[in-house]
Design a protein around this motif. Structure first.
Motif, PDB file in Angstrom:
ATOM      1  N   GLY A  40      -1.159  21.149   3.764  1.00  0.00           N
ATOM      2  CA  GLY A  40      -2.435  21.460   3.133  1.00  0.00           C
ATOM      3  C   GLY A  40      -2.278  21.608   1.635  1.00  0.00           C
ATOM      4  O   GLY A  40      -1.303  22.219   1.176  1.00  0.00           O
ATOM      5  N   PHE A  42      -4.570  22.871  -1.599  1.00  0.00           N
ATOM      6  CA  PHE A  42      -5.828  23.500  -2.031  1.00  0.00           C
ATOM      7  C   PHE A  42      -5.613  24.186  -3.379  1.00  0.00           C
ATOM      8  O   PHE A  42      -4.569  24.813  -3.599  1.00  0.00           O
ATOM      9  CB  PHE A  42      -6.310  24.522  -0.997  1.00  0.00           C
ATOM     10  CG  PHE A  42      -6.659  23.932   0.327  1.00  0.00           C
ATOM     11  CD1 PHE A  42      -7.930  23.435   0.564  1.00  0.00           C
ATOM     12  CD2 PHE A  42      -5.712  23.850   1.347  1.00  0.00           C
ATOM     13  CE1 PHE A  42      -8.265  22.880   1.792  1.00  0.00           C
ATOM     14  CE2 PHE A  42      -6.037  23.294   2.574  1.00  0.00           C
ATOM     15  CZ  PHE A  42      -7.315  22.805   2.794  1.00  0.00           C
ATOM     16  N   VAL A  44      -6.158  27.007  -4.865  1.00  0.00           N
ATOM     17  CA  VAL A  44      -6.540  28.404  -4.657  1.00  0.00           C
ATOM     18  C   VAL A  44      -6.692  29.117  -5.995  1.00  0.00           C
ATOM     19  O   VAL A  44      -7.466  30.067  -6.113  1.00  0.00           O
ATOM     20  CB  VAL A  44      -5.509  29.115  -3.757  1.00  0.00           C
ATOM     21  CG1 VAL A  44      -5.876  30.577  -3.538  1.00  0.00           C
ATOM     22  CG2 VAL A  44      -5.388  28.395  -2.418  1.00  0.00           C
ATOM     23  N   THR A  74      -8.772  27.342   2.814  1.00  0.00           N
ATOM     24  CA  THR A  74      -7.454  27.481   3.455  1.00  0.00           C
ATOM     25  C   THR A  74      -7.587  28.251   4.769  1.00  0.00           C
ATOM     26  O   THR A  74      -6.944  27.918   5.769  1.00  0.00           O
ATOM     27  CB  THR A  74      -6.461  28.184   2.526  1.00  0.00           C
ATOM     28  OG1 THR A  74      -6.865  29.551   2.312  1.00  0.00           O
ATOM     29  CG2 THR A  74      -6.365  27.470   1.193  1.00  0.00           C
ATOM     30  N   TYR A  97       1.371  24.497  10.244  1.00  0.00           N
ATOM     31  CA  TYR A  97       0.812  24.119   8.942  1.00  0.00           C
ATOM     32  C   TYR A  97       1.671  24.653   7.807  1.00  0.00           C
ATOM     33  O   TYR A  97       2.381  25.661   7.953  1.00  0.00           O
ATOM     34  CB  TYR A  97      -0.622  24.637   8.785  1.00  0.00           C
ATOM     35  CG  TYR A  97      -0.792  26.126   8.981  1.00  0.00           C
ATOM     36  CD1 TYR A  97      -0.581  27.031   7.932  1.00  0.00           C
ATOM     37  CD2 TYR A  97      -1.181  26.639  10.222  1.00  0.00           C
ATOM     38  CE1 TYR A  97      -0.738  28.402   8.119  1.00  0.00           C
ATOM     39  CE2 TYR A  97      -1.334  28.002  10.414  1.00  0.00           C
ATOM     40  CZ  TYR A  97      -1.127  28.874   9.361  1.00  0.00           C
ATOM     41  OH  TYR A  97      -1.283  30.235   9.539  1.00  0.00           O
ATOM     42  N   ILE A  99       0.665  25.182   3.782  1.00  0.00           N
ATOM     43  CA  ILE A  99      -0.414  25.063   2.801  1.00  0.00           C
ATOM     44  C   ILE A  99       0.131  25.444   1.432  1.00  0.00           C
ATOM     45  O   ILE A  99       0.780  26.500   1.284  1.00  0.00           O
ATOM     46  CB  ILE A  99      -1.604  25.960   3.179  1.00  0.00           C
ATOM     47  CG1 ILE A  99      -2.110  25.608   4.586  1.00  0.00           C
ATOM     48  CG2 ILE A  99      -2.733  25.809   2.160  1.00  0.00           C
ATOM     49  CD1 ILE A  99      -3.217  26.501   5.087  1.00  0.00           C
ATOM     50  N   ASP A 101      -0.571  25.695  -2.935  1.00  0.00           N
ATOM     51  CA  ASP A 101      -1.561  25.903  -3.994  1.00  0.00           C
ATOM     52  C   ASP A 101      -1.300  24.907  -5.112  1.00  0.00           C
ATOM     53  O   ASP A 101      -0.206  24.883  -5.686  1.00  0.00           O
ATOM     54  CB  ASP A 101      -1.454  27.346  -4.508  1.00  0.00           C
ATOM     55  CG  ASP A 101      -2.493  27.662  -5.572  1.00  0.00           C
ATOM     56  OD1 ASP A 101      -3.400  26.813  -5.793  1.00  0.00           O
ATOM     57  OD2 ASP A 101      -2.424  28.738  -6.176  1.00  0.00           O
ATOM     58  N   SER A 147      -8.276  19.597  -3.174  1.00  0.00           N
ATOM     59  CA  SER A 147      -9.596  20.112  -3.480  1.00  0.00           C
ATOM     60  C   SER A 147     -10.343  19.261  -4.494  1.00  0.00           C
ATOM     61  O   SER A 147     -11.572  19.186  -4.456  1.00  0.00           O
ATOM     62  CB  SER A 147      -9.477  21.546  -4.012  1.00  0.00           C
ATOM     63  OG  SER A 147      -8.838  22.375  -3.058  1.00  0.00           O
ATOM     64  N   ASN A 351       1.315  34.361   4.801  1.00  0.00           N
ATOM     65  CA  ASN A 351       0.123  33.913   4.074  1.00  0.00           C
ATOM     66  C   ASN A 351       0.044  34.654   2.746  1.00  0.00           C
ATOM     67  O   ASN A 351      -0.510  35.753   2.651  1.00  0.00           O
ATOM     68  CB  ASN A 351      -1.138  34.147   4.903  1.00  0.00           C
ATOM     69  CG  ASN A 351      -2.340  33.405   4.336  1.00  0.00           C
ATOM     70  OD1 ASN A 351      -2.425  33.152   3.136  1.00  0.00           O
ATOM     71  ND2 ASN A 351      -3.282  33.069   5.206  1.00  0.00           N
ATOM     72  N   THR A 412     -13.831  20.951   5.907  1.00  0.00           N
ATOM     73  CA  THR A 412     -12.415  21.286   6.106  1.00  0.00           C
ATOM     74  C   THR A 412     -12.081  21.333   7.591  1.00  0.00           C
ATOM     75  O   THR A 412     -11.055  20.794   8.031  1.00  0.00           O
ATOM     76  CB  THR A 412     -12.090  22.639   5.449  1.00  0.00           C
ATOM     77  OG1 THR A 412     -12.423  22.594   4.063  1.00  0.00           O
ATOM     78  CG2 THR A 412     -10.617  22.969   5.597  1.00  0.00           C
TER      79      THR A 412
END
Length: 927
Positions: A40, A42, A44, A74, A97, A99, A101, A147, A351, A412
């Motif tokens: 992922g 994103f 953030v 997310t 996953y 993810i 930034d 994004s 996370n 998403t």
């Protein structure tokens, strides 16, 4: 295969704090193990901190500007993966996953993407350089994100090396639809092409043509501006000015350019509509400055910020005017909202985004709603580490749900489910608990065929990798002192139309038209815009429409040209006038006259039929071939008269096809029957042996009629199939249109007429041969006259038809049809009717026998003399007529066994001396 490997180091240098990067695992923002891992990307955080103006060392710094909306994306990805793992979709195969930034920076995103390419299960993050990656298994199978379009463009080029599928829920740049440059890129949203077209459509529908555009100076902003420029031009919308703001907030010139853009908006007093293609944190800075300057306009929002809650809560946002935006269509996200309500119960060990959010809640807990939002967005990771000490953790209920932008959350979740369905397709006959069961490029092929069920609708990727979902047209309205983002309409990209739920929503849309944003005054109907020396087509003066042109609305860019073939208009006209349509109408006096003639012909046919029926057994009727033949001929005459009806009134496809075929087949049937009669007459009265034998071979009534008529049927059938007649509009006359039938093929038309002429000519020859028959039975002579009338009529018709023009052209053909039909009908039947009605004394068997006896006496005598002469020369064994009569062997009871040449002597038949009387009886019986 030889390959080169290299390691992915951690570039960030820092102290031993939570956000420092000591190894590559520190790079991961959120992760969870699984049989198949999805990456992922994103943004953030909205920016990356840069201590120096220009980087000197390859160091990736910490980021600032925590973006709640992206953070929610997310969480949406995590929620979707957990939901899939708890379902039976993948039958025991679990999804994991990783993810990352991107901090809205391409550099940071590329570092993350580089790790995606690392070989699976490698102790070190090794990316192998190979010529063929078909069997290569990277650490992840697919990527969700990024994004922003600029980041997706860079990442997609890198992922395309191994054809790793990338499904973005937010990158909408039109260029990403190019599958040559971005072969592994997909998205669960429409392309910017549809958004810019929708914007231009909205602006055009509202009557605005003089607008401003503000965009960020990156790939996405430039592509969006270019696409919108094309759509605006197509909708006759002019862009008065374009302002580009730096893509990064850390740019030292950012605030200066914001001030310049606001100054430009203030100066352009005629521009009351501003289109904004920017990210949320850019719009936040712009609007704060606009509020300070009391700018009041209509703002058209792109999908990036059209539903941004943190912008809608800016103090005094209502002063900016009206905000209308386009957001991605949302679906049911109630399960995700439940997920957020229980988020505080989730572990935060894996996370870091959630960990950071909880710390931000603690730091900003004392502030009101909008300030609380700003506090979260404005803290950097470094500041947070310094302020978080001695702060107790606080959870703010409802804050995340209040900041949801449904369109992004929905897209998403769709992206994750699309990847999951593709994995399901790959796992049908494979053990997908083994990560090497399939490669990313195989998943890519499966993804192209995926169909996802969303709100009971099947949606899938098109050939460009886009999902053609619709847009919500959003209107920002003040309700109870708060700015609320409401849905005003729905925009369907496929149809290109706005769909309103009710009249109230439509009224809101119409209220937008009250605001004027034009460069020039309106042009009245009957006028058009004339572009002045200004480079913008929206700045113009008004001039009258020229002849054969018109305008029926205000502000017409050009006058519509009347269809020269069907309409015309004077100068300065607001409409076109239809040309008069001409054709041979029922009410036309000439058409009435011709139809009366046809009707009289029908009456005549019926009268003759009655006369012949009532005198069925008389010699005249019998001599005409019998009632059956007469009825067939009369029926064909009836059809010919009937065919003239199809030449009158407005032509149609049916009439054009029917009239010539009906006439041609009916006339062929008529001539065929008359031909049989001519043959029969000639055969009955012929004394020439050779001719009689020839006529006997030809005289096959039923086959002859069927064959002759059938040939015409075949001609007409081929004509109607391959070159069928059709309705044609003749525009040669000014201000008038002549409707006429085009025969389709002049050759076929000529063949049809030529065939009838050939039959008529043959009939004429046979009838001419029998023109000297008995006076009361000289039908062949009248047939000859009828054929002559036919030939004369059609010979005259050809030049007249070729030179006649206008609506009376069908009348020419009607006339020639009537002349030829009347000629044959009258010559064939009227003499017989005359005898039946006025010469009844001649319409007896004895009278006919006497007439034929006289004729046969002359014919038999001449033939006998000729035969005697021939016999005396040919053979001495054949006796002369006198010798034969004197011989007792050749006489019986004083009668002579005399055979007239050309006549077969029936066995036992004895011709009396009065041969002519016997011949007469035979002729009468044969007739």
């Amino acid at each position: 295969m030889a390959f080169v490997s290299f390691l992915i180091p951690c570039f960030v240098i820092g102290t031993d704090i939570a956000f420092s990067c000591q190894n590559t695992d520190d790079f991961v923002g959120a992760s969870s193990p699984g049989d198949i891992v999805i990456g992922g990307l994103f943004a953030v955080h909205s920016e990356m901190l840069h201590p120096e103006e220009h980087p000197i060392k390859p160091v990736i710094q910490n980021c600032a500007g925590f973006e709640i909306q992206i953070f929610l994306q997310t969480l949406a990805m995590i929620h979707a993966i957990e939901t899939i793992n708890n379902s039976t979709l993948l039958s025991g195969v679990t999804l994991g996953y990783e993810i990352y930034d991107t901090c809205a920076e391409v550099t940071k995103a590329m570092a993350s993407a580089l790790r995606f390419l690392a070989k699976f299960n490698s102790s070190k993050d090794v990316v192998e350089f190979k010529c063929n990656y078909s069997d290569y298994v990277p650490r992840i199978k697919a990527v969700t994100g990024a994004s922003y379009s600029e980041v997706s463009m860079a990442v997609s080029r890198l992922l395309a090396l191994q054809l790793i599928p990338q499904v973005s829920p937010a990158s909408s740049a039109e260029i990403l639809s190019d599958k040559i440059r971005f072969p592994s890129f997909f998205r669960t949203i429409p392309s910017d092409f549809h958004q810019t077209r929708a914007m231009a459509h909205l602006i055009c529908e509202s009557g605005w043509n003089w607008i401003g555009v503000i965009a960020i100076d990156d790939d996405n902003g430039r592509f969006a501006l270019e696409s919108f420029g094309v759509q605006a031009m197509a909708n006759n919308v002019c862009i008065a000015f374009k302002e580009m703001l730096p893509a990064y907030l850390s740019d030292n010139t950012f605030q200066t350019k914001v001030d310049h853009a606001i100054e430009k908006i203030v100066k352009e007093t005629r521009v009351n509509v501003i289109v904004v293609f920017m990210r949320q944190f850019h719009v936040l800075k712009l609007f704060k400055k606009a509020v300070e300057r009391n700018v009041n306009k209509i703002w058209i929002a792109s999908d990036n910020w059209s539903a941004a809650v943190k912008i809608s809560t800016i103090p005094n946002i209502r002063q900016l005017g009206t905000i209308v935006g386009f957001g991605f269509k949302s679906g049911d996200i109630s399960t995700f909202q439940d997920f957020l309500r229980n988020l505080h119960e989730k572990p935060i060990d894996n996370n870091k985004f959630l960990h950071e959010y909880i710390m931000l809640l603690s730091v900003c807990a004392h502030l009101e709603y909008h300030d609380f939002q700003m506090c979260i967005s404005n803290h950097s990771q470094d500041d947070l580490l310094q302020n978080v000490e001695n702060k107790h953790q606080i959870w703010r209920d409802g804050f995340l749900n209040a900041n949801i932008e449904p369109g992004f959350i929905h897209s998403t979740i769709l992206a994750v489910y699309a990847i999951a369905h593709a994995i399901k397709g790959q796992c049908k006959d494979r053990n997908c608990k083994d990560p090497s069961a399939f490669t990313p490029w195989e998943l890519l092929e499966e993804l192209k065929k995926v169909t996802v069920i969303d709100d009971d609708k099947e949606i899938k990727f098109d050939s460009n990798g886009d999902m053609s979902t619709s847009y919500d047209v959003l209107l920002w309205k003040e309700i109870d002192g708060h700015m609320e983002i409401t849905t005003m309409a729905e925009y369907d990209p496929e149809k290109g139309d706005f769909i309103f739920e009710d009249e109230e929503k439509k009224k809101e849309f119409l209220d937008l038209k009250k605001v004027q944003s034009t460069c020039s005054q309106h042009c009245r109907p009957g006028q058009m815009k004339k572009v002045t020396e200004s480079p913008h087509t929206c700045c113009y003066e008004c001039v009258y429409c020229p002849e054969n042109h018109y305008s029926n609305q205000t502000d017409m860019d050009y006058c519509y040209r009347c269809n020269n073939k069907t309409y015309w208009a004077p100068a300065n006209s607001t409409t076109c006038y239809r040309k008069t349509i001409h054709f041979l109408a029922w009410t036309d006096w000439f058409a009435i006259f011709l139809l009366l003639l046809s009707a009289f012909g029908v009456v005549l046919v019926l009268s003759i039929s009655v006369i012949f029926t009532r005198n069925l057994n008389t010699p005249v009727v019998k001599a005409s071939g019998g009632l059956t033949v007469c009825y067939i001929i009369l029926f064909s005459h009836f059809l010919i008269f009937l065919s003239t009806v199809f030449f009158v009134d407005e032509p149609t496809e049916f009439k054009c096809k029917t009239r010539q075929a009906l006439f041609g087949i009916s006339f062929a049937l008529c001539i065929s029957c008359i031909l049989i009669k001519s043959l029969k007459i000639l055969l009955a009265f012929s004394f020439d042996p050779k001719l009689q034998n020839f006529l006997k071979c030809l005289y096959k009534p039923i086959p002859t009629v069927v064959t002759c008529t059938g040939i015409q049927v075949i001609i007409c059938t081929f004509w109607l199939i391959f070159r069928t007649p059709f309705v044609k509009q003749n525009f040669s006359i000014p201000r008038a249109i002549i409707l006429e039938c085009n025969e389709g093929s002049i050759v076929a038309f000529g063949i049809m007429l030529g065939y009838i002429a050939a039959l008529a000519f043959i009939c004429f020859i046979f009838a001419f041969k029998g023109r000297k028959l008995p006076e009361n039975y000289n039908e062949a002579k009248f047939i000859t006259f009828g054929m002559l009338i036919y030939f004369i009529a059609w010979i005259v018709f050809i030049p007249v038809y070729a030179t006649t023009f206008g609506k009376y052209l069908p009348a020419v053909e009607i006339i020639v049809v009537l002349i030829s039909n009347y000629g044959i009908l009258c010559c064939t039947f009227l003499p017989k009717c005359y005898i039946i009605i006025y010469k009844q004394e001649t319409n007896t068997k004895s009278a006919f026998l006497k007439t034929i006896y006289t004729y046969s006496s002359k014919s038999a005598g001449s033939v006998a003399v000729s035969q005697i002469s021939l016999d005396s020369k040919s053979s001495s064994s054949r006796a002369t007529i006198s010798d034969s009569c004197k011989s007792e062997k050749n006489s019986v009871n004083g009668n002579c066994h005399f055979q007239v040449p050309g006549q077969r002597l029936i066995k036992g038949e004895v011709l009396p001396k009065n041969t002519a009387r016997t011949v007469a009886r035979k002729r009468l019986s044969s007739i």
